[in-house]
Design an enzyme around this catalytic site. Structure first.
Site, PDB file in Angstrom:
ATOM      1  CB  SER A  91      -6.445  -3.873  17.281  1.00 25.80           C
ATOM      2  OG  SER A  91      -6.469  -5.238  16.915  1.00 25.80           O
ATOM      3  CE1 TYR A 110      -3.860  -5.140  21.701  1.00 24.78           C
ATOM      4  CE2 TYR A 110      -5.497  -6.248  20.348  1.00 24.78           C
ATOM      5  CZ  TYR A 110      -4.360  -5.472  20.455  1.00 24.78           C
ATOM      6  OH  TYR A 110      -3.734  -5.016  19.320  1.00 24.78           O
TER       7      TYR A 110
HETATM    8  N1  LIG Z   1       1.284  -6.404  15.225  1.00 23.88           N
HETATM    9  C1  LIG Z   1       0.016  -6.506  14.927  1.00 23.88           C
HETATM   10  O1  LIG Z   1      -0.369  -7.401  14.177  1.00 23.88           O
HETATM   11  C2  LIG Z   1      -0.994  -5.551  15.480  1.00 23.88           C
HETATM   12  C3  LIG Z   1      -2.330  -5.712  15.110  1.00 23.88           C
HETATM   13  C4  LIG Z   1      -3.284  -4.826  15.587  1.00 23.88           C
HETATM   14  C5  LIG Z   1      -2.896  -3.787  16.408  1.00 23.88           C
HETATM   15  N2  LIG Z   1      -1.586  -3.648  16.759  1.00 23.88           N
HETATM   16  C6  LIG Z   1      -1.258  -2.534  17.645  1.00 23.88           C
HETATM   17  O2  LIG Z   1      -0.145  -1.841  17.123  1.00 23.88           O
HETATM   18  C7  LIG Z   1       0.610  -1.275  18.195  1.00 23.88           C
HETATM   19  C8  LIG Z   1       2.054  -1.713  18.064  1.00 23.88           C
HETATM   20  O3  LIG Z   1       2.074  -3.118  18.026  1.00 23.88           O
HETATM   21  P1  LIG Z   1       3.422  -3.951  17.761  1.00 23.88           P
HETATM   22  O4  LIG Z   1       2.978  -5.242  17.203  1.00 23.88           O
HETATM   23  O5  LIG Z   1       4.406  -3.138  17.040  1.00 23.88           O
HETATM   24  O6  LIG Z   1       3.841  -4.208  19.289  1.00 23.88           O
HETATM   25  P2  LIG Z   1       5.194  -4.732  19.929  1.00 23.88           P
HETATM   26  O7  LIG Z   1       6.151  -5.204  18.878  1.00 23.88           O
HETATM   27  O8  LIG Z   1       4.782  -5.664  21.011  1.00 23.88           O
HETATM   28  O9  LIG Z   1       5.755  -3.376  20.560  1.00 23.88           O
HETATM   29  C9  LIG Z   1       5.040  -2.741  21.585  1.00 23.88           C
HETATM   30  C10 LIG Z   1       5.696  -1.413  21.911  1.00 23.88           C
HETATM   31  O10 LIG Z   1       4.991  -0.832  23.009  1.00 23.88           O
HETATM   32  C11 LIG Z   1       5.912  -0.512  24.046  1.00 23.88           C
HETATM   33  N3  LIG Z   1       5.277  -0.707  25.354  1.00 23.88           N
HETATM   34  C12 LIG Z   1       4.619  -1.817  25.794  1.00 23.88           C
HETATM   35  N4  LIG Z   1       4.209  -1.638  27.060  1.00 23.88           N
HETATM   36  C13 LIG Z   1       4.614  -0.384  27.417  1.00 23.88           C
HETATM   37  C14 LIG Z   1       4.505   0.381  28.607  1.00 23.88           C
HETATM   38  N5  LIG Z   1       3.911  -0.096  29.718  1.00 23.88           N
HETATM   39  N6  LIG Z   1       5.042   1.619  28.627  1.00 23.88           N
HETATM   40  C15 LIG Z   1       5.678   2.110  27.536  1.00 23.88           C
HETATM   41  N7  LIG Z   1       5.804   1.449  26.383  1.00 23.88           N
HETATM   42  C16 LIG Z   1       5.286   0.201  26.324  1.00 23.88           C
HETATM   43  C17 LIG Z   1       7.092  -1.472  23.840  1.00 23.88           C
HETATM   44  O11 LIG Z   1       8.308  -0.895  24.296  1.00 23.88           O
HETATM   45  P3  LIG Z   1       9.071  -1.354  25.644  1.00 23.88           P
HETATM   46  O12 LIG Z   1       8.962  -2.849  25.735  1.00 23.88           O
HETATM   47  O13 LIG Z   1      10.441  -0.812  25.480  1.00 23.88           O
HETATM   48  O14 LIG Z   1       8.340  -0.642  26.718  1.00 23.88           O
HETATM   49  C18 LIG Z   1       7.143  -1.582  22.311  1.00 23.88           C
HETATM   50  O15 LIG Z   1       7.903  -0.518  21.763  1.00 23.88           O
HETATM   51  C19 LIG Z   1      -0.057  -1.760  19.492  1.00 23.88           C
HETATM   52  O16 LIG Z   1      -0.920  -0.773  19.979  1.00 23.88           O
HETATM   53  C20 LIG Z   1      -0.848  -2.978  19.044  1.00 23.88           C
HETATM   54  O17 LIG Z   1      -1.959  -3.218  19.867  1.00 23.88           O
HETATM   55  C21 LIG Z   1      -0.626  -4.499  16.318  1.00 23.88           C
END
Ligand SMILES: NC(=O)c1ccc[n+]([C@@H]2O[C@H](COP(=O)([O-])OP(=O)(O)OC[C@H]3O[C@@H](n4cnc5c(N)ncnc54)[C@H](OP(=O)(O)O)[C@@H]3O)[C@@H](O)[C@H]2O)c1
Length: 249
Positions: free
Chosen positions: A147, A161
């Site tokens: 991130s 985080y």
């Molecule tokens: N969106 C952004 O702007 C952004 C920016 C920087 C980095 N990121 C990174 O990108 C990645 C994806 O982000 P996103 O925004 O797509 O997140 P999101 O929409 O919140 O989705 C998170 C995913 O992780 C899974 N998850 C969460 N806790 C879990 C656990 N304990 N065991 C297994 N699965 C788990 C969730 O599935 P379930 O709920 O079904 O378990 C979901 O599929 C993350 O690593 C995040 O830190 C995102």
């Protein structure tokens, strides 16, 4: 050669929503077998045909459950010659205070800190080590999702985080050195503000300062993950690609 012998396989965590969901669609479109991992069971109303038998229900915050999942994934890969072409460590959590505020270094409870590190940092290395043999057999690659918060203080992303993502960035460099001699490439992508559920209210204010003046789309992140796992990136390892519309400049 049979379809199973030529088809490539990816294991993807956090596949149920956001960036992970877009990544499932990208790799499926290219004909890959996608083994998805998340806490939710496979949703029966999901239109994706390959679903239930290629979905692993796992809670990455529970180290024992991760161990069980690794054994199950290895078992399911046996049909594809015990090879794995890509592991994408995408699942991540970013806890907030009850009122949605940022959890800083002073107020983050230690149990939250441990949970965040287990999901965002320890689970990726447990999966990578557990699936090492299959990745080496396929000369596969790993993509860790870090991130922008790993390299600067962010107004909404908390300290646990941010530090877990910084650690994952360093781990990517270490793994590239250790896994490279076995033919496995290891890279990271560092998204900025991508349009998913993880974003906090107020992100629109940040967007005003991003050079490209907009949020990123999940499909734009999935495209870079796909590139890193493709032969087009065959000499790329140990890198961390910013996907943030220029936010880091
Ligand atoms: N969106 C952004 O702007 C952004 C920016 C920087 C980095 N990121 C990174 O990108 C990645 C994806 O982000 P996103 O925004 O797509 O997140 P999101 O929409 O919140 O989705 C998170 C995913 O992780 C899974 N998850 C969460 N806790 C879990 C656990 N304990 N065991 C297994 N699965 C788990 C969730 O599935 P379930 O709920 O079904 O378990 C979901 O599929 C993350 O690593 C995040 O830190 C995102």
């Amino acid at each position: 050669m049979s379809e199973a012998a030529t088809r490539k396989t990816i294991v993807l965590t956090g596949a149920s929503r956001g960036i992970g969901h877009a990544t499932v669609k990208r790799f499926s479109r290219e004909g890959w077998r996608v083994i998805t991992c998340s806490r939710q069971a496979f949703a029966e109303d999901c239109p994706w045909p390959a679903g239930p038998e290629d979905h692993i229900k796992v809670d990455l915050s529970d180290p024992e459950d991760v161990g069980v999942a690794v054994a199950e994934i290895r078992h399911r890969l046996e049909n594809d010659g015990g090879r794995l072409d890509a592991l994408v460590n995408n699942a991540g959590i970013s806890p907030k205070l009850k009122d949605g505020g940022r959890m800083n270094s002073l107020d983050t409870p230690m149990h939250v800190w441990r949970d965040v590190f287990q999901v965002n940092f320890f689970a990726p290395i447990m999966l990578a080590r557990g699936l090492f043999k299959e990745l080496a057999t396929a000369k596969g690659s790993i993509v860790n999702v870090t991130s922008i918060a790993g390299t600067r203080v962010h107004p909404f992303a908390g300290t646990a985080y941010a530090t877990s993502k910084a650690a994952l960035g360093s781990l990517t460099r270490e793994m590239a050195a250790d896994f490279g001699p076995h033919g496995i490439r290891v890279n990271a992508i560092a998204p900025g503000e991508i349009d998913t559920a993880i974003l906090s209210p107020g992100t629109d204010k940040i967007v005003e300062t991003i050079p490209l003046r907009r949020l990123g789309a999940t499909s734009e992140v999935a495209d870079i993950i796909y590139f890193l796992c493709s032969p087009q990136a065959s000499y790329v390892t140990g890198s961390e690609i910013h996907i943030n519309g220029g936010q880091h400049v």
